[in-house]
Design a protein around this motif. Structure first.
Motif, PDB file in Angstrom:
ATOM      1  N   GLY A  57       0.816  -1.048   0.035  1.00 15.14           N
ATOM      2  CA  GLY A  57       0.046   0.107   0.042  1.00 15.14           C
ATOM      3  C   GLY A  57       0.877   1.190   0.120  1.00 15.14           C
ATOM      4  O   GLY A  57       0.638   2.370  -0.841  1.00 15.14           O
ATOM      5  N   LEU A  58       1.856   1.465   0.723  1.00 14.54           N
ATOM      6  CA  LEU A  58       2.601   2.541   0.982  1.00 14.54           C
ATOM      7  C   LEU A  58       3.361   2.750  -0.278  1.00 14.54           C
ATOM      8  O   LEU A  58       3.513   3.848  -1.220  1.00 14.54           O
ATOM      9  N   VAL A  59       4.023   1.779  -0.995  1.00 14.18           N
ATOM     10  CA  VAL A  59       4.683   1.942  -2.322  1.00 14.18           C
ATOM     11  C   VAL A  59       3.714   2.370  -3.422  1.00 14.18           C
ATOM     12  O   VAL A  59       4.018   3.140  -4.291  1.00 14.18           O
ATOM     13  N   LEU A  60       2.556   1.615  -3.429  1.00 18.03           N
ATOM     14  CA  LEU A  60       1.425   2.061  -4.568  1.00 18.03           C
ATOM     15  C   LEU A  60       1.103   3.604  -4.134  1.00 18.03           C
ATOM     16  O   LEU A  60       0.734   4.386  -4.992  1.00 18.03           O
ATOM     17  N   LEU A  61       0.836   4.062  -2.851  1.00 18.15           N
ATOM     18  CA  LEU A  61       0.582   5.423  -2.638  1.00 18.15           C
ATOM     19  C   LEU A  61       1.774   6.305  -3.441  1.00 18.15           C
ATOM     20  O   LEU A  61       1.333   7.410  -3.809  1.00 18.15           O
ATOM     21  N   VAL A  62       3.010   6.033  -3.047  1.00 15.84           N
ATOM     22  CA  VAL A  62       3.846   6.936  -3.681  1.00 15.84           C
ATOM     23  C   VAL A  62       3.731   6.812  -4.799  1.00 15.84           C
ATOM     24  O   VAL A  62       4.030   7.957  -5.751  1.00 15.84           O
ATOM     25  N   HIS A  63       3.435   5.598  -5.697  1.00  9.97           N
ATOM     26  CA  HIS A  63       3.553   5.490  -7.211  1.00  9.97           C
ATOM     27  C   HIS A  63       2.052   6.614  -7.646  1.00  9.97           C
ATOM     28  O   HIS A  63       2.762   7.115  -8.788  1.00  9.97           O
ATOM     29  N   PHE A  64       1.099   6.343  -7.266  1.00  7.88           N
ATOM     30  CA  PHE A  64       0.340   7.014  -7.585  1.00  7.88           C
ATOM     31  C   PHE A  64       0.159   8.572  -7.316  1.00  7.88           C
ATOM     32  O   PHE A  64      -0.196   9.495  -7.901  1.00  7.88           O
ATOM     33  N   ARG A  65       0.720   8.869  -6.246  1.00 12.24           N
ATOM     34  CA  ARG A  65       1.103  10.316  -5.885  1.00 12.24           C
ATOM     35  C   ARG A  65       2.034  11.001  -6.982  1.00 12.24           C
ATOM     36  O   ARG A  65       1.778  11.953  -7.311  1.00 12.24           O
ATOM     37  N   ALA A  66       3.070  10.271  -7.236  1.00 12.31           N
ATOM     38  CA  ALA A  66       4.020  10.756  -8.270  1.00 12.31           C
ATOM     39  C   ALA A  66       3.274  10.968  -9.548  1.00 12.31           C
ATOM     40  O   ALA A  66       3.724  11.761 -10.339  1.00 12.31           O
ATOM     41  N   ALA A  79      -7.659   5.932  -7.022  1.00 12.89           N
ATOM     42  CA  ALA A  79      -6.670   4.659  -6.673  1.00 12.89           C
ATOM     43  C   ALA A  79      -5.910   4.970  -5.162  1.00 12.89           C
ATOM     44  O   ALA A  79      -5.995   4.116  -4.030  1.00 12.89           O
ATOM     45  N   ILE A  80      -5.714   6.129  -4.962  1.00 10.26           N
ATOM     46  CA  ILE A  80      -5.204   6.855  -3.672  1.00 10.26           C
ATOM     47  C   ILE A  80      -6.369   6.430  -2.625  1.00 10.26           C
ATOM     48  O   ILE A  80      -6.148   5.885  -1.423  1.00 10.26           O
ATOM     49  N   PHE A  81      -7.687   6.765  -2.954  1.00 12.22           N
ATOM     50  CA  PHE A  81      -8.715   6.672  -1.880  1.00 12.22           C
ATOM     51  C   PHE A  81      -8.912   5.076  -1.556  1.00 12.22           C
ATOM     52  O   PHE A  81      -8.933   4.655  -0.188  1.00 12.22           O
ATOM     53  N   LEU A  82      -8.651   4.204  -2.536  1.00 11.93           N
ATOM     54  CA  LEU A  82      -8.901   2.744  -2.504  1.00 11.93           C
ATOM     55  C   LEU A  82      -7.685   2.318  -1.319  1.00 11.93           C
ATOM     56  O   LEU A  82      -7.834   1.353  -0.579  1.00 11.93           O
ATOM     57  N   ILE A  83      -6.471   2.773  -1.740  1.00 13.54           N
ATOM     58  CA  ILE A  83      -5.330   2.151  -0.817  1.00 13.54           C
ATOM     59  C   ILE A  83      -5.667   2.902   0.390  1.00 13.54           C
ATOM     60  O   ILE A  83      -5.189   1.924   1.427  1.00 13.54           O
ATOM     61  N   ILE A  84      -5.601   3.921   0.854  1.00 11.36           N
ATOM     62  CA  ILE A  84      -5.891   4.404   1.951  1.00 11.36           C
ATOM     63  C   ILE A  84      -6.952   3.789   2.849  1.00 11.36           C
ATOM     64  O   ILE A  84      -6.870   3.371   3.972  1.00 11.36           O
ATOM     65  N   THR A  85      -8.213   3.526   2.099  1.00 11.44           N
ATOM     66  CA  THR A  85      -9.314   2.845   2.899  1.00 11.44           C
ATOM     67  C   THR A  85      -8.941   1.466   3.141  1.00 11.44           C
ATOM     68  O   THR A  85      -8.939   0.994   4.228  1.00 11.44           O
ATOM     69  N   ALA A  86      -8.224   0.722   2.255  1.00 10.85           N
ATOM     70  CA  ALA A  86      -7.701  -0.601   2.589  1.00 10.85           C
ATOM     71  C   ALA A  86      -6.488  -0.511   3.737  1.00 10.85           C
ATOM     72  O   ALA A  86      -6.701  -1.459   4.564  1.00 10.85           O
ATOM     73  N   LEU A  87      -5.772   0.238   3.484  1.00  7.45           N
ATOM     74  CA  LEU A  87      -4.642   0.582   4.751  1.00  7.45           C
ATOM     75  C   LEU A  87      -5.368   0.774   5.890  1.00  7.45           C
ATOM     76  O   LEU A  87      -5.006   0.130   7.000  1.00  7.45           O
TER      77      LEU A  87
END
Length: 137
Positions: A57-66, A79-87
């Motif tokens: 999740g953290l690596v994917l957050l960095v990826h989508f933020r970039a 995508a960021i919303f889904l990742i944060i919700t899942a985390l």
């Protein structure tokens, strides 16, 4: 290349949730015969799964933020919303629900809530993977 690595991480996250939650843990309870022993092993597997979720999740957050640049919009925002919700679901399950299950405190309630949170995390990771796979095609 970065998009393919991100897709692999999303697949790892969803696949590990699927394998542990829907295959390994039910097999533990079916084969070990002692629910206390199976529950202990299941708890350890779910704790390990939380670390997998955090890493992916953290690596994917960095990826989508970039990808989003200064202003995150559209697919990256979803995508960021889904990742944060899942985390958040993974962390709440591990640090708020799991200790209550281990203490056997109102077991039916906390086990149901933990299962719902796990399912929610699985759905978020699955939707993320589906959306990412659709973009790759």
């Amino acid at each position: 290349m970065k998009n393919r690595i991100a897709l692999l991480l999303a697949a790892l996250w969803w696949g590990s949730l699927t394998t542990i939650g829907f295959l390994v843990v039910p097999m533990l309870f079916a084969r070990l015969g002692n629910p206390a022993v199976a529950g202990n092993f299941a708890g350890q597997l779910f704790a390990a799964q939380t670390w997998v979720a955090l890493g992916c999740g953290l690596v994917l957050l960095v990826h989508f933020r970039a990808q989003g640049g200064d202003r995150v919009e559209g697919p990256a925002r979803t995508a960021i919303f889904l990742i944060i919700t899942a985390l958040l679901l993974a962390l709440l399950q591990q640090y708020a629900v799991s200790p209550r299950i281990l203490a056997r405190e109102n077991l039916r309630l906390w086990h149901s809530l933990g299962s719902a949170m796990y399912l929610g995390q699985w759905v978020c990771a699955g939707v993320l993977l589906w959306r990412m796979g659709r973009r790759q095609a």
